[in-house]
Scaffold this active site. Structure first.
Site, PDB file in Angstrom:
ATOM      1  N   TYR A  63       0.816  -1.216   0.000  1.00  0.00           N
ATOM      2  CA  TYR A  63       0.000   0.000   0.000  1.00  0.00           C
ATOM      3  C   TYR A  63       0.852   1.268   0.000  1.00  0.00           C
ATOM      4  O   TYR A  63       0.383   2.334  -0.363  1.00  0.00           O
ATOM      5  CB  TYR A  63      -0.943   0.035   1.218  1.00  0.00           C
ATOM      6  CG  TYR A  63      -2.074  -0.975   1.155  1.00  0.00           C
ATOM      7  CD1 TYR A  63      -2.207  -1.838   0.080  1.00  0.00           C
ATOM      8  CD2 TYR A  63      -3.007  -1.051   2.178  1.00  0.00           C
ATOM      9  CE1 TYR A  63      -3.232  -2.767   0.029  1.00  0.00           C
ATOM     10  CE2 TYR A  63      -4.042  -1.973   2.129  1.00  0.00           C
ATOM     11  CZ  TYR A  63      -4.147  -2.833   1.067  1.00  0.00           C
ATOM     12  OH  TYR A  63      -5.169  -3.748   1.013  1.00  0.00           O
ATOM     13  N   LYS A 119       2.720 -15.449   2.556  1.00  0.00           N
ATOM     14  CA  LYS A 119       2.611 -16.154   1.267  1.00  0.00           C
ATOM     15  C   LYS A 119       4.035 -16.486   0.843  1.00  0.00           C
ATOM     16  O   LYS A 119       4.492 -16.137  -0.238  1.00  0.00           O
ATOM     17  CB  LYS A 119       1.889 -15.244   0.257  1.00  0.00           C
ATOM     18  CG  LYS A 119       1.540 -15.883  -1.064  1.00  0.00           C
ATOM     19  CD  LYS A 119       0.421 -16.901  -0.996  1.00  0.00           C
ATOM     20  CE  LYS A 119       0.156 -17.504  -2.349  1.00  0.00           C
ATOM     21  NZ  LYS A 119      -0.770 -18.656  -2.295  1.00  0.00           N
ATOM     22  N   ASP A 124      -3.928 -17.910   1.670  1.00  0.00           N
ATOM     23  CA  ASP A 124      -5.109 -18.519   1.038  1.00  0.00           C
ATOM     24  C   ASP A 124      -5.752 -19.538   1.970  1.00  0.00           C
ATOM     25  O   ASP A 124      -6.978 -19.603   2.117  1.00  0.00           O
ATOM     26  CB  ASP A 124      -4.765 -19.122  -0.330  1.00  0.00           C
ATOM     27  CG  ASP A 124      -3.437 -19.867  -0.343  1.00  0.00           C
ATOM     28  OD1 ASP A 124      -2.656 -19.734   0.623  1.00  0.00           O
ATOM     29  OD2 ASP A 124      -3.171 -20.595  -1.313  1.00  0.00           O
ATOM     30  N   ASP A 172      -5.855  -6.396   5.731  1.00  0.00           N
ATOM     31  CA  ASP A 172      -7.016  -5.631   5.285  1.00  0.00           C
ATOM     32  C   ASP A 172      -8.155  -6.599   4.962  1.00  0.00           C
ATOM     33  O   ASP A 172      -9.302  -6.449   5.409  1.00  0.00           O
ATOM     34  CB  ASP A 172      -6.601  -4.829   4.031  1.00  0.00           C
ATOM     35  CG  ASP A 172      -7.631  -3.812   3.604  1.00  0.00           C
ATOM     36  OD1 ASP A 172      -8.667  -3.680   4.270  1.00  0.00           O
ATOM     37  OD2 ASP A 172      -7.390  -3.133   2.579  1.00  0.00           O
ATOM     38  N   ASP A 178     -11.508  -7.920   7.645  1.00  0.00           N
ATOM     39  CA  ASP A 178     -12.903  -7.729   7.235  1.00  0.00           C
ATOM     40  C   ASP A 178     -13.646  -9.060   7.200  1.00  0.00           C
ATOM     41  O   ASP A 178     -14.796  -9.154   7.619  1.00  0.00           O
ATOM     42  CB  ASP A 178     -12.985  -7.071   5.848  1.00  0.00           C
ATOM     43  CG  ASP A 178     -13.119  -5.559   5.951  1.00  0.00           C
ATOM     44  OD1 ASP A 178     -12.796  -5.004   7.028  1.00  0.00           O
ATOM     45  OD2 ASP A 178     -13.545  -4.930   4.964  1.00  0.00           O
TER      46      ASP A 178
END
Ligand code: NAD
Length: 357
Positions: free
Chosen positions: A138, A192, A224, A248, A252
């Site tokens: 980001y 990852k 994942d 992020d 959520d």
């Protein structure tokens, strides 16, 4: 103990009003907080033409903690980008160096039907997601969209950079190990590493930091699989730590396991434990000014503030127990209401929590 109070926009003033009453009720019991209010977001644009005005910056910097409602509203969506309420939020997070975002996802047994998952999968869920907030793809440079020569001639390419330094990983790892020490001493680090070198370093540094926390059981999971396990068997987790982008998405996802956005608090901390505390929901313009918003996420944010910034564990636990009690009494705001329960408004819910305290 100085608290900068930023009610913000929409339902912000209504829900923060109740949270402040809860803190005042505790003040009578020896929790000595000095609270001062300032403007952030759309209301600050209206009053001062700036979503994060100088006066607010000054107050927020001086305070030990910040309590925020929410910012934003449709009337601000057409403003130039630098005047949008969200700029105020990003501005204060950056200004205060808030790099660690703590999001608990707790599902009170009384609200198990609010989740879209089967009650037995989620009832009693209590996990904490620690998300790194100031690094990763980001913020990484270089970034952009440009025209390059490709196999088929010139075409546009978009690119971002995933980047973490060892020190950035180590400090967020420490926050999550410390949080795990205050809970059930289980930490799952999400990366990852099978594809991304950046997250190989993440795994190496978190593993190394674990040497300082022999009482915490550390595990690792690929992102994942973590997304899948969160809906398959979320109760296997205690604390999860991950980078900005994965966090992020996963935070959520975890919040929706509870099905009740009006119930979930959050904390964003700097290196010294100063924090900004806010509900995870937005300013809910659709119900603003009606006195029906659920104040519990904001009230629970004050409990996090007492725990993480002021080290007042007993007072924090008292607020959380009071919230549990009002739910057990059958009181519900509209967002979590179901048949057979007593529907109450924002202020009545605040009254009930204070009575339960
Ligand atoms: P939202 O979270 O404000 O609302 C989503 C839905 O949940 C709405 O139907 C709303 O009525 C309901 N809801 C949210 N909080 C509630 C509460 N405490 N009690 C009862 N119901 C509640 O999200 P949105 O509608 O996508 O965004 C509205 C505005 O809020 C936008 O301007 C957005 O940019 C802003 N926003 C701000 C923050 C923040 O300040 N941190 C976060 C998210 C969105």
């Amino acid at each position: 103990m100085k608290v900068c109070v930023l009610p913000g926009d929409g339902i912000g003033p209504e829900i923060v009003g109740q949270a402040v009453r809860v803190l005042e009720a505790l003040r009578q019991d020896g929790v000595k907080l000095e609270m001062e209010t300032a403007l952030l977001g759309g209301c600050a644009v209206d009053a001062a033409g700036d979503p994060y005005p100088e006066a607010t910056r000054k107050l927020a910097r001086q305070a030990d903690a910040v309590l925020l409602g929410a910012v934003g509203g449709p009337q601000y969506d057409t403003l130039p980008r630098e005047q949008r309420p969200e700029r105020g939020l990003l501005g204060i997070r950056k200004d205060l160096g808030l790099f660690a975002n703590l999001r608990p996802a707790v599902l009170y047994p009384e609200l198990a039907n609010a989740s879209s998952l089967k009650p037995e999968v989620v009832a009693g869920l209590d996990i904490l997601i620690v998300r790194e907030l100031t690094g990763d793809i980001y913020f990484g440079e270089p970034r952009g969209i440009e025209t390059r020569d490709g196999a088929n001639g010139k075409e546009r390419v978009g690119f971002n950079t995933m980047i973490y330094s060892e020190s950035e990983i180590r400090r967020i790892a420490r926050v999550s190990f410390e949080a795990a020490m205050k809970r059930n001493r289980k930490l799952c680090s999400v990366d990852k590493m099978n594809v991304l070198e950046c997250t190989q370093l993440w795994r190496d540094v978190v593993t190394d930091e674990a040497k300082n926390y022999p009482d915490v059981a550390l595990s690792h999971m690929l992102v994942d699989n973590a997304a899948m396990q969160l809906v398959r068997n979320p109760k296997q987790f205690d604390v999860m730590v991950t980078g900005n982008m994965f966090g992020d998405i996963l935070s959520d996802e975890a919040s929706m396991l509870t099905g009740s956005i009006g119930m979930l608090p959050s904390a964003s901390l700097d290196e010294k434990g100063k924090g900004l505390y806010e509900p995870i929901h937005g300013s809910a313009p659709d119900i603003a000014g009606q006195g029906v918003a659920n104040p519990l996420a904001t009230i629970l944010s004050t409990a996090m503030m007492l725990r993480y910034t002021f080290g007042l564990e007993a007072a924090a636990a008292r607020i959380e127990a009071a919230v549990k009690k009002v739910l057990a009494q059958g009181l519900r705001t509209g967002d979590i209401h179901e048949a057979g329960m007593k529907k109450v408004g924002t202020r009545e819910m605040g009254d009930a929590v204070i009575a339960a305290l």
